[in-house]
Design a protein around this motif. Structure first.
Motif, short mmCIF file in Angstrom:
data_model
loop_
_atom_site.label_atom_id
_atom_site.label_comp_id
_atom_site.label_asym_id
_atom_site.label_seq_id
_atom_site.Cartn_x
_atom_site.Cartn_y
_atom_site.Cartn_z
N ALA A 97 0.82 -1.21 0.00
CA ALA A 97 0.00 0.00 0.00
C ALA A 97 0.86 1.26 0.00
O ALA A 97 0.64 2.19 -0.80
CB ALA A 97 -0.93 -0.01 1.21
N ALA A 98 1.85 1.31 0.88
CA ALA A 98 2.62 2.55 1.04
C ALA A 98 3.52 2.82 -0.16
O ALA A 98 3.51 3.93 -0.72
CB ALA A 98 3.46 2.46 2.32
N THR A 99 4.30 1.82 -0.57
CA THR A 99 5.25 2.06 -1.66
C THR A 99 4.54 2.28 -2.99
O THR A 99 4.97 3.12 -3.79
CB THR A 99 6.23 0.89 -1.78
OG1 THR A 99 5.50 -0.33 -2.04
CG2 THR A 99 7.04 0.73 -0.52
N THR A 100 3.44 1.57 -3.24
CA THR A 100 2.74 1.75 -4.51
C THR A 100 2.15 3.15 -4.61
O THR A 100 2.33 3.85 -5.62
CB THR A 100 1.64 0.70 -4.67
OG1 THR A 100 2.22 -0.61 -4.60
CG2 THR A 100 0.93 0.86 -6.00
N VAL A 101 1.44 3.57 -3.57
CA VAL A 101 0.83 4.90 -3.60
C VAL A 101 1.89 5.99 -3.68
O VAL A 101 1.80 6.92 -4.50
CB VAL A 101 -0.07 5.09 -2.36
CG1 VAL A 101 -0.57 6.53 -2.28
CG2 VAL A 101 -1.25 4.13 -2.41
N LEU A 182 13.15 4.70 0.58
CA LEU A 182 14.10 4.09 -0.34
C LEU A 182 13.43 3.74 -1.66
O LEU A 182 14.00 3.94 -2.74
CB LEU A 182 14.71 2.84 0.30
CG LEU A 182 15.61 1.97 -0.57
CD1 LEU A 182 16.79 2.78 -1.11
CD2 LEU A 182 16.10 0.76 0.21
N ALA A 183 12.20 3.21 -1.61
CA ALA A 183 11.49 2.87 -2.84
C ALA A 183 11.13 4.10 -3.65
O ALA A 183 11.22 4.10 -4.88
CB ALA A 183 10.23 2.07 -2.50
N VAL A 184 10.75 5.19 -2.97
CA VAL A 184 10.40 6.43 -3.67
C VAL A 184 11.64 7.06 -4.29
O VAL A 184 11.58 7.68 -5.36
CB VAL A 184 9.71 7.40 -2.70
CG1 VAL A 184 9.51 8.77 -3.33
CG2 VAL A 184 8.36 6.84 -2.27
N TRP A 185 12.78 6.90 -3.65
CA TRP A 185 14.03 7.47 -4.17
C TRP A 185 14.35 6.92 -5.55
O TRP A 185 14.86 7.64 -6.42
CB TRP A 185 15.16 7.16 -3.18
CG TRP A 185 16.51 7.66 -3.62
CD1 TRP A 185 16.93 8.95 -3.68
CD2 TRP A 185 17.61 6.85 -4.04
NE1 TRP A 185 18.23 9.01 -4.12
CE2 TRP A 185 18.68 7.73 -4.34
CE3 TRP A 185 17.81 5.48 -4.19
CZ2 TRP A 185 19.91 7.28 -4.78
CZ3 TRP A 185 19.04 5.03 -4.62
CH2 TRP A 185 20.08 5.92 -4.92
N GLY A 186 14.03 5.66 -5.81
CA GLY A 186 14.31 5.06 -7.12
C GLY A 186 13.09 5.05 -8.02
O GLY A 186 12.77 4.03 -8.63
N VAL A 187 12.40 6.18 -8.13
CA VAL A 187 11.15 6.25 -8.88
C VAL A 187 11.39 6.70 -10.32
O VAL A 187 10.43 7.06 -11.02
CB VAL A 187 10.17 7.21 -8.16
CG1 VAL A 187 10.55 8.67 -8.44
CG2 VAL A 187 8.73 6.93 -8.54
N THR A 238 2.01 -2.83 -11.74
CA THR A 238 3.42 -3.22 -11.64
C THR A 238 4.01 -2.88 -10.27
O THR A 238 4.86 -3.60 -9.76
CB THR A 238 4.25 -2.54 -12.74
OG1 THR A 238 4.04 -1.11 -12.68
CG2 THR A 238 3.82 -3.05 -14.12
N GLY A 239 3.52 -1.77 -9.67
CA GLY A 239 3.99 -1.43 -8.33
C GLY A 239 3.55 -2.44 -7.29
O GLY A 239 4.31 -2.79 -6.39
N VAL A 240 2.32 -2.92 -7.42
CA VAL A 240 1.82 -3.95 -6.49
C VAL A 240 2.63 -5.23 -6.64
O VAL A 240 3.05 -5.85 -5.64
CB VAL A 240 0.32 -4.21 -6.74
CG1 VAL A 240 -0.13 -5.47 -6.02
CG2 VAL A 240 -0.50 -3.02 -6.27
N ILE A 241 2.87 -5.64 -7.87
CA ILE A 241 3.65 -6.87 -8.10
C ILE A 241 5.07 -6.71 -7.56
O ILE A 241 5.62 -7.62 -6.93
CB ILE A 241 3.66 -7.21 -9.59
CG1 ILE A 241 2.23 -7.53 -10.06
CG2 ILE A 241 4.58 -8.39 -9.87
CD1 ILE A 241 2.12 -7.75 -11.56
N GLN A 242 5.66 -5.56 -7.80
CA GLN A 242 7.02 -5.32 -7.31
C GLN A 242 7.07 -5.30 -5.79
O GLN A 242 8.01 -5.83 -5.18
CB GLN A 242 7.55 -4.01 -7.88
CG GLN A 242 8.96 -3.67 -7.46
CD GLN A 242 9.45 -2.36 -8.07
OE1 GLN A 242 8.77 -1.73 -8.88
NE2 GLN A 242 10.63 -1.91 -7.66
N ALA A 243 6.06 -4.68 -5.16
CA ALA A 243 6.06 -4.59 -3.70
C ALA A 243 5.84 -5.95 -3.05
O ALA A 243 6.39 -6.23 -1.97
CB ALA A 243 4.99 -3.61 -3.23
N THR A 244 5.04 -6.82 -3.66
CA THR A 244 4.86 -8.15 -3.09
C THR A 244 6.13 -9.00 -3.17
O THR A 244 6.24 -10.00 -2.47
CB THR A 244 3.72 -8.90 -3.82
OG1 THR A 244 4.00 -8.94 -5.23
CG2 THR A 244 2.39 -8.21 -3.59
#
Length: 337
Positions: A97-101, A182-187, A238-244
């Motif tokens: 939820a957090a990284t995808t949004v 960290l995930a947002v940094w590589g956006v 793709t964000g959901v798949i990556q976060a899982t």
């Protein structure tokens, strides 16, 4: 005359039917020939591993001895008795939820900024994309150094303003937010995709909206978003798949923050601190390759697969419902006019 016709029909119909069947068979063989690379890859890399995972989830197997049937024992242990499964599931859902949004919102915001500024757009685009090229382990090491509670420059900067910085990766309450940062940094990957989508929005629609007196927010809400909606859906899915699949960053961050990266002679238990960074992919590795409980690892893997599949299907269905509703509203408006 009728007999001749019957004879003629009787002698000509079977060859025509046989020729049609032959053409259909050849067409089917050609189709299979073109599909064969995908079919082979699907069977070898997806269908067979999935079937094997389902099979071993009902087996007692340690990788050394022959597997024996265990019934629902593995499922009962993972879903009921394991002290790690539910924390790992909660952490995974939190990160999804957090990284995808955050990634979608931040990537879209940077994309809007890049397309609006007149000077320095190329430099800004390059600076925002470069972090995406950093290897995950190197990026995590850099963030652990930056967010070090004692010597890190981030807490040092906060101290100058009289703010006591958190322990970040050493605090269960701040470890997942640090991973989100960290995930947002590589956006940079989403930024490039959004820039391409934003540049493809017809300028005539913006001009018509301005002539109608639409504000900047209204132009974004009623012009930009409808045009880039498929790209937003792609970014979310793709964000959901990556976060899982979060594995490397939480594991490396936990190892560095706990001081176990230097090698203590014993296997590192992922999830430091206090299971706050434990995710389902880490639990699969721990159960399968540290505890040699392949049956339980297969159960966790199947839960992870079902979770990713369910979230993706839910997003696609909601997108289809929204598109159908918008089409119906447009049709009703056209009929009323």
């Amino acid at each position: 005359m009728s007999a001749a016709t019957t004879t003629t029909a009787g002698t000509t119909a079977p060859p025509a039917t046989a020729g049609l069947r032959t053409r259909r068979r050849r067409r089917a063989l050609r189709t299979l020939a073109f599909l064969s690379p995908w079919l082979v890859g699907f069977g070898v890399f997806f269908a067979y591993p999935l079937a094997a995972t389902v099979y071993f989830s009902f087996m007692d197997y340690d990788g050394f001895t022959a597997p024996s049937f265990a019934g629902l024992a593995n499922w009962s242990y993972v879903l009921g008795d394991s002290p790690l499964f539910w924390p790992a599931l909660r952490n995974t859902l939190w990160l999804v939820a957090a990284t995808t949004v955050c990634r979608v919102v931040f990537g879209l915001g940077v994309g809007l900024l890049v397309t609006r500024i007149k000077r320095g757009a190329g430099l800004l685009r390059t600076l925002c994309f470069l972090p995406f090229l950093a290897p995950p382990v190197a990026a995590t090491l850099a963030f652990v150094f930056l967010l070090n509670p004692g010597t890190g420059p981030v807490n040092g900067l906060l101290a100058r303003f009289g703010i006591d910085g958190p322990a970040w990766f050493g605090d269960p309450a701040w470890a997942k937010p640090a991973l989100t940062v960290l995930a947002v940094w590589g956006v940079g990957d989403l930024m490039v995709i959004f820039v391409a989508a934003l540049l493809d929005v017809p300028r005539e629609q913006y001009e018509a909206a301005e002539l109608d007196g639409a504000s900047a927010y209204q132009r974004f809400r009623y012009v930009t978003l409808p045009n880039i909606a498929p790209v937003v859906l792609f970014a979310v899915v793709t964000g959901v798949i990556q976060a899982t699949q979060s594995y490397t960053q939480p594991l490396v961050a936990g190892q560095i923050a706990s001081g176990a990266a230097g090698g203590s002679g014993r296997p590192f238990e992922p999830g430091y601190p206090d299971k706050s960074t434990l995710t389902l992919p880490q639990l699969v590795y721990q159960q399968g390759f540290q505890r040699f409980d392949y049956g339980s690892a297969c159960v966790v893997a199947l839960v992870l697969f079902t979770l990713a599949l369910s979230l993706t299907a839910l997003l696609m269905r909601r997108r289809s419902g929204v598109a159908a509703g918008a089409a119906g509203a447009a049709g009703a408006a056209g009929a009323g006019s």
